[in-house]
Design an enzyme around this catalytic site. Sequence first.
Site, short mmCIF file in Angstrom:
data_model
loop_
_atom_site.label_atom_id
_atom_site.label_comp_id
_atom_site.label_asym_id
_atom_site.label_seq_id
_atom_site.Cartn_x
_atom_site.Cartn_y
_atom_site.Cartn_z
CD GLU A 288 -1.50 -0.62 8.33
OE1 GLU A 288 -0.84 -1.21 9.22
OE2 GLU A 288 -1.33 -0.85 7.12
CG HIS B 294 -10.07 3.94 -0.05
ND1 HIS B 294 -9.02 4.64 -0.60
CD2 HIS B 294 -9.50 3.02 0.77
CE1 HIS B 294 -7.88 4.17 -0.13
NE2 HIS B 294 -8.14 3.19 0.70
CB CYS C 236 -0.87 -0.04 1.25
SG CYS C 236 -1.63 1.53 1.68
CB THR D 267 -3.73 4.10 5.22
OG1 THR D 267 -4.56 2.98 5.48
CG2 THR D 267 -2.76 3.74 4.11
CE1 TYR E 69 -8.38 0.11 -0.42
CE2 TYR E 69 -9.05 -2.03 0.37
CZ TYR E 69 -8.57 -0.77 0.62
OH TYR E 69 -8.25 -0.40 1.89
CB CYS F 69 -5.32 6.12 -2.65
SG CYS F 69 -3.95 5.18 -3.29
CD GLU G 189 -5.01 -1.22 3.18
OE1 GLU G 189 -4.05 -1.74 2.59
OE2 GLU G 189 -5.11 -0.02 3.39
CB CYS H 155 -3.71 -0.20 -4.76
SG CYS H 155 -4.84 -0.78 -3.47
FE1 SF4 Z 1 -3.23 1.88 0.10
FE2 SF4 Z 1 -4.60 0.86 -1.92
FE3 SF4 Z 1 -5.80 2.48 -0.13
FE4 SF4 Z 1 -4.00 3.42 -1.92
S1 SF4 Z 1 -6.02 2.50 -2.37
S2 SF4 Z 1 -4.12 3.93 0.25
S3 SF4 Z 1 -2.57 1.74 -2.01
S4 SF4 Z 1 -4.94 0.45 0.23
FE FE Z 2 -6.75 1.31 2.36
#
Ligand code: SF4
Ligand code: FE
Length: 483
Positions: free
Chosen positions: A257, A292, A100, A191, A296, A104, A447, A299
């Site tokens: 985190e 968000h 991660c 995060t 995902y 984001c 996560e 990422c």
């Molecule tokens: Fe982390 Fe993925 Fe959330 Fe970006 S979208 S902060 S990489 S978990």
């Molecule tokens: Fe996240």
Amino acid sequence: MKIGNPEEYFESLRGLDREVYLLGERIENTVDHPMVRPSANAVAESYNTGEEPEAGGLLFATSHLTGKKVSRFTHIHQGTNDLVNKVLMQRLLGRRTATCFQRCVGMDGLNALHSVTYECDLEHGTDYHRRLNDYIGWVQEENVVVDGAMTDVKGDRGRRPGDQDDPDMFVRIVDRASEGIVVRGAKAHQTGALNSHEILVMPTTAMREDEGEFAVSFAVPATASGITFVLGRQPSDTRKLEDSPLDVGNPGYGSQEALVIFDDVFVPAERVFLAGEHDQSGKVVDRFAAFHRQSYGGCKVGVGDVLIGAAQLVADYQGVARASHIRDKITEMIHLNETLFCCGIACSARGRKTPAGSYMVDVLLANICKLNVTRFPFEISRMLQDIAGGMIATMPSEKDFKNARVGPVLDKYLKGRSGIPTMDRIKVLKFIENMTIGCGAAAYLTESVHGAGSPQAQRIMISRLADLDEKVRLARRIARIED
Ligand code: SF4
Ligand code: FE
């Protein structure tokens, strides 16, 4: 953009005066601490144009406020093209880091608030949208990292924010004056909090009329007086302190985190984006969550690419790459991973313009995306462990491999296929250990279940948004059932 490259980013963190605790001790310099540095390295990739030909077009965008080139992590989406490029950028960075990269949440928070503050101003005569645009312009110019902070500690989960024994279980306004507000509470599992310059707080749930004190959104610098950070632990995290990068498995990158505690923190009015308008809080939650959940689909897919590569590599190193059942499993891993990507792209391509002019993802499809993410990475990891074998959980340490007496013996007995150095096999196995049961699993697995909301939150949204009555009507018509 003031922070223009990874080195400038690291330097900007060194200068932050914050109250940070890690393993029971207060630490001053987080970025050079071996437990934190890999996570800062992951964020720093957002400042690194890199070698991929498409990276420049993905990592940067044109600000709708100034017309200048800005980091996409600070950009407000101006079309479905921006939404698609966001997912492509996230896949690219997941491929680079296998973890991660933390940035984001700020992007998703700013985008959620962009449309909600506009609507709030229309309904309540507030001045939040102008303030937010000023803030976005500043964030773009400085190119700082913003921690989008939503999840409260919540106390008794069976009770509403206003019904808790201790009202501080949800971040709330404890004092108001014309110059600003004072806030108290704590945000959990934040995060990248230690790698952020700013904290953008949002409410965690839709508030009732009598819960206006909890309907609060604001931005503060990480250095603001009254903020304390406590870094969360991850499995095998102290391996980073052992001076054995082999045992870490992903020595270059990691996630992070922290618990962020607000102990009567003053927020100037210019940085307040919601303060008591309870009817707007649910919109902030739903939109941030949808963005968000879209994220995902980028990422985690990028991380999945690296894991599929590791599966192929370890199969080759162990001499079984041609076995049909191994090829089947790797094909299945690709199918699952690309299904997640399809969801990320679909909810982006089907995005719509909001009254504020910015673009919002298709919320139903973003929730489908995330619900798949709560499952598929586990299946991908299970097949990866299956292919790799039990050695991922029983390998000796780097120090044993370096020991003059047992090192050569280990080198002989832990060899795989002819022509492959033992240490190359061990490196990929240590990486698989990291990602499936070590500290990398915090970002890739746990996560994936709970980040951007736990599975039940997606189920609720899916049942709310799917038009079931319409589907019943279709079935009746085809079956010729009279009303
Ligand atoms: Fe982390 Fe993925 Fe959330 Fe970006 S979208 S902060 S990489 S978990
Ligand atoms: Fe996240």
